[in-house]
Design a protein around this motif. Structure first.
Motif, PDB file in Angstrom:
ATOM      1  N   ASN A 142      12.769  18.465  10.746  1.00  0.00           N
ATOM      2  CA  ASN A 142      12.091  17.263  11.239  1.00  0.00           C
ATOM      3  C   ASN A 142      12.006  16.159  10.199  1.00  0.00           C
ATOM      4  N   LYS A 143      12.108  16.528   8.929  1.00  0.00           N
ATOM      5  CA  LYS A 143      12.056  15.461   7.917  1.00  0.00           C
ATOM      6  C   LYS A 143      13.437  15.118   7.340  1.00  0.00           C
ATOM      7  N   GLY A 164      15.714  13.047   8.495  1.00  0.00           N
ATOM      8  CA  GLY A 164      15.985  11.602   8.537  1.00  0.00           C
ATOM      9  C   GLY A 164      17.471  11.322   8.442  1.00  0.00           C
ATOM     10  N   MET A 184      10.039  22.289   9.825  1.00  0.00           N
ATOM     11  CA  MET A 184       9.557  21.184   9.003  1.00  0.00           C
ATOM     12  C   MET A 184      10.721  20.503   8.285  1.00  0.00           C
ATOM     13  N   GLU A 185      11.604  21.320   7.733  1.00  0.00           N
ATOM     14  CA  GLU A 185      12.752  20.785   7.001  1.00  0.00           C
ATOM     15  C   GLU A 185      13.658  19.958   7.926  1.00  0.00           C
TER      16      GLU A 185
END
Ligand SMILES: C=C(O[C@@H]1C=C(C(=O)O)C=C[C@H]1O)C(=O)O
Length: 190
Positions: free
Chosen positions: A120-121, A123, A117-118
């Motif tokens: 994938n976000k 950016g 999750m970390e």
């Protein structure tokens, strides 16, 4: 995360297109001269070093983050099958007014675990912030090679550019980070 399978056109046309040949810096038969050699071997955060060298003018340009087939050298380094789906992130690291480094990071899907999750976000936040602020994550040995031009973004393609790669791991998560120094970097005095 959408899979985006693609094979570079040059690779389809020329099956014997150059592939990287990874060596530890000390064992490379024809390493590049300083100061590039020093940038390739530096163990600390490249994000931090680029930020300092570029008078704090640093940013990450996200090019792609998706599932891709593992390339031959990546499959060997990560102990996954050739063409097995891996998590892949490609960015340009800009400092001092221009793109200086192309970075490609890959991870086996099975090793992403709770970091997925970390990651994938992330950016346009540098992965370096995540890696170097976590004391559980350690860096493996650095390897260097010249990098195939056909694996670079169109605007930055050039023959003979130097790259380095190393593993980052906390025991479960396994990231293979490869960084290619683009033409003109390092500038004199950095
Ligand atoms: C590994 C680091 O992080 C950098 C940042 C990256 C990103 O945001 O995708 C990729 C590779 C690195 O060049 C570092 O700063 O040393």
């Amino acid at each position: 995360m959408l899979p985006c399978w693609h094979c570079p056109i040059a690779c389809r046309r020329d099956p014997v297109a150059m592939l990287p040949d990874w060596f530890t810096p000390d064992s490379h038969p024809a390493p590049p001269p300083a100061p590039l050699f020093d940038w390739l071997c530096a163990e600390g955060s490249l994000t931090q070093r680029l930020t300092e060298a570029g008078n704090q003018d640093f940013h990450v340009q996200l090019l792609e983050q998706c599932q891709q087939p593992a390339r031959q050298d990546e499959a060997l380094a990560l102990a996954v099958q050739l063409n097995e789906a891996v998590w892949a992130r490609e960015v340009l690291l800009h400092t001092d007014g221009a793109a200086r480094v192309f970075a490609r990071t890959v991870a086996p899907l099975s090793a992403l675990g709770s970091a997925a999750m970390e990651l994938n976000k992330l950016g346009t936040t540098s992965l370096g912030h995540l890696l170097f602020r976590n004391p559980q994550i350690s860096r493996g040995p650095i390897e260097i090679s010249q990098y195939p031009a056909h694996w670079l973004p169109a605007e930055y393609k050039a023959n003979g550019l130097w790259a380095r790669r190393s593993h980052f791991s906390d025991g479960q998560l396994q990231l293979l980070v490869c960084e290619v120094f683009l033409q003109g970097w390092p500038c004199a005095g950095t």
